[in-house]
Design a protein around this motif. Structure first.
Motif, mmCIF file in Angstrom:
data_model
loop_
_atom_site.group_PDB
_atom_site.id
_atom_site.type_symbol
_atom_site.label_atom_id
_atom_site.label_comp_id
_atom_site.label_asym_id
_atom_site.label_seq_id
_atom_site.Cartn_x
_atom_site.Cartn_y
_atom_site.Cartn_z
ATOM 1 N N ASN A 272 15.793 0.197 -4.874
ATOM 2 C CA ASN A 272 17.140 0.102 -4.316
ATOM 3 C C ASN A 272 17.113 -0.262 -2.840
ATOM 4 O O ASN A 272 17.915 -1.079 -2.362
ATOM 5 N N ASN A 273 16.218 0.358 -2.098
ATOM 6 C CA ASN A 273 16.129 0.081 -0.663
ATOM 7 C C ASN A 273 15.666 -1.350 -0.400
ATOM 8 O O ASN A 273 16.128 -1.996 0.560
ATOM 9 N N MET A 274 14.769 -1.855 -1.234
ATOM 10 C CA MET A 274 14.320 -3.241 -1.068
ATOM 11 C C MET A 274 15.463 -4.223 -1.330
ATOM 12 O O MET A 274 15.648 -5.190 -0.590
ATOM 13 N N VAL A 275 16.231 -3.951 -2.390
ATOM 14 C CA VAL A 275 17.380 -4.819 -2.704
ATOM 15 C C VAL A 275 18.422 -4.747 -1.585
ATOM 16 O O VAL A 275 19.026 -5.766 -1.209
ATOM 17 N N ARG A 276 18.632 -3.570 -1.028
ATOM 18 C CA ARG A 276 19.587 -3.440 0.084
ATOM 19 C C ARG A 276 19.151 -4.277 1.277
ATOM 20 O O ARG A 276 19.966 -5.002 1.872
ATOM 21 N N VAL B 167 0.842 -1.205 0.000
ATOM 22 C CA VAL B 167 0.000 0.000 0.000
ATOM 23 C C VAL B 167 0.873 1.250 0.000
ATOM 24 O O VAL B 167 0.587 2.230 -0.704
ATOM 25 N N GLY B 168 1.958 1.211 0.777
ATOM 26 C CA GLY B 168 2.874 2.341 0.806
ATOM 27 C C GLY B 168 3.494 2.607 -0.557
ATOM 28 O O GLY B 168 3.630 3.760 -0.969
ATOM 29 N N ARG B 169 3.853 1.521 -1.250
ATOM 30 C CA ARG B 169 4.412 1.703 -2.598
ATOM 31 C C ARG B 169 3.368 2.271 -3.545
ATOM 32 O O ARG B 169 3.672 3.144 -4.375
ATOM 33 N N LEU B 170 2.140 1.787 -3.440
ATOM 34 C CA LEU B 170 1.068 2.304 -4.298
ATOM 35 C C LEU B 170 0.857 3.793 -4.061
ATOM 36 O O LEU B 170 0.718 4.568 -5.016
ATOM 37 N N LEU B 171 0.858 4.207 -2.802
ATOM 38 C CA LEU B 171 0.680 5.623 -2.484
ATOM 39 C C LEU B 171 1.842 6.457 -3.017
ATOM 40 O O LEU B 171 1.643 7.522 -3.610
ATOM 41 N N ARG C 153 23.289 6.560 -6.033
ATOM 42 C CA ARG C 153 23.555 7.888 -6.568
ATOM 43 C C ARG C 153 22.630 8.212 -7.732
ATOM 44 O O ARG C 153 22.307 9.387 -7.968
ATOM 45 N N VAL C 154 22.180 7.175 -8.454
ATOM 46 C CA VAL C 154 21.249 7.400 -9.567
ATOM 47 C C VAL C 154 19.968 8.037 -9.045
ATOM 48 O O VAL C 154 19.419 8.970 -9.643
ATOM 49 N N GLN C 155 19.501 7.537 -7.912
ATOM 50 C CA GLN C 155 18.273 8.084 -7.329
ATOM 51 C C GLN C 155 18.441 9.542 -6.936
ATOM 52 O O GLN C 155 17.561 10.375 -7.165
ATOM 53 N N LEU D 210 11.160 7.745 -7.510
ATOM 54 C CA LEU D 210 10.632 6.990 -6.376
ATOM 55 C C LEU D 210 10.703 5.488 -6.612
ATOM 56 O O LEU D 210 10.970 4.721 -5.685
ATOM 57 N N VAL D 211 10.467 5.062 -7.851
ATOM 58 C CA VAL D 211 10.574 3.635 -8.169
ATOM 59 C C VAL D 211 12.007 3.158 -7.951
ATOM 60 O O VAL D 211 12.252 2.101 -7.353
ATOM 61 N N VAL D 212 12.989 3.942 -8.430
ATOM 62 C CA VAL D 212 14.392 3.584 -8.232
ATOM 63 C C VAL D 212 14.738 3.592 -6.742
ATOM 64 O O VAL D 212 15.430 2.699 -6.235
ATOM 65 N N GLN D 213 14.281 4.600 -6.030
ATOM 66 C CA GLN D 213 14.570 4.722 -4.600
ATOM 67 C C GLN D 213 14.019 3.535 -3.817
ATOM 68 O O GLN D 213 14.738 2.892 -3.039
ATOM 69 N N VAL D 214 12.751 3.243 -4.008
ATOM 70 C CA VAL D 214 12.120 2.140 -3.270
ATOM 71 C C VAL D 214 12.743 0.803 -3.667
ATOM 72 O O VAL D 214 13.031 -0.043 -2.811
#
Length: 214
Positions: free
Chosen positions: A94-98, A38-42, A123-125, A88-92
């Motif tokens: 990347n954090n999930m992969v981390r 839900v957070g990702r959808l928002l 850095r891309v984000q 935001l897609v790249v940010q989220v």
């Protein structure tokens, strides 16, 4: 005549609804205790809704005066909506992969390797964030310039938008390739966000009173 006024009011309400919904979606993703999906959808809804709001503002404001300034502001706003979604897609992602990498790391050295790789890719984000800021600032400044002569906005609304957009743009260029907040400088993003939110509220009340205008 009534049909034209109603149509204009509808576009004003569309701009207010999509814009405010986008802001609420963004803050909901950041602060509400909701499931991850839900957070990702928002979060991912923020950009499209912001882009839609610029179309509504254009259709409302162009009834008074159309031209290159308003049209480029609208185009820049729609592009900004697409760019912030990409960021935001790249940010989220990347954090999930981390998180996954850290959970699977069995040694401290492996954890350091995961974090090093994440910092390099992340850095891309950060750079996409600068690109988004450029387009949203250009959109805000040009929209505010169009507001200067608009009878429903005027010099105060336009002046505040120009100042907020120009400050955010300048500080992004001054601290590049890092964001102002990352180097301890002033991040004027919240000021521009508040201006946009005030514009959306203004559009809502304009939509409510438009059918009664003469």
């Amino acid at each position: 005549m009534t049909t034209n006024r109603t149509s204009t009011a509808t576009w004003a309400l569309f701009a207010a609804s999509t814009g405010a919904a986008g802001v609420l979606a963004y803050f909901g993703a950041a602060f509400l205790p909701v499931p991850d999906a839900v957070g990702r959808l928002l979060a991912f809804a923020f950009g499209p809704l912001l882009g839609f709001s610029f179309l509504g503002m254009y259709r409302y404001m162009s009834e008074y005066r159309d031209g290159p300034v308003l049209q480029v502001a609208t185009l820049s706003g729609i592009i900004a909506g697409a760019l912030v979604t990409a960021m935001l897609v790249v940010q989220v992602g990347n954090n999930m992969v981390r998180r996954e990498g850290l959970a699977e790391a069995e040694t401290e050295a492996a954890r350091e390797t995961v974090l090093l790789a994440w910092r390099a890719v992340n850095r891309v984000q950060y750079l996409l964030d600068v690109v988004w800021d450029i387009f949203i600032c250009v959109a805000a400044i040009l929209l505010a310039i169009a507001m200067l002569s608009h009878p429903r906005f005027g010099k105060i609304w336009g002046g505040l938008g120009i100042v907020a957009g120009a400050l955010l743009l300048y500080f992004n260029m001054y601290t590049f390739p890092y964001g102002p907040g990352d180097v301890g400088s002033i991040d004027w993003g919240p000021l521009l966000a508040l201006w946009f939110l005030a514009v959306f509220v203004r559009m809502f009340f304009l939509a409510k009173r438009q059918p009664a205008d003469t």
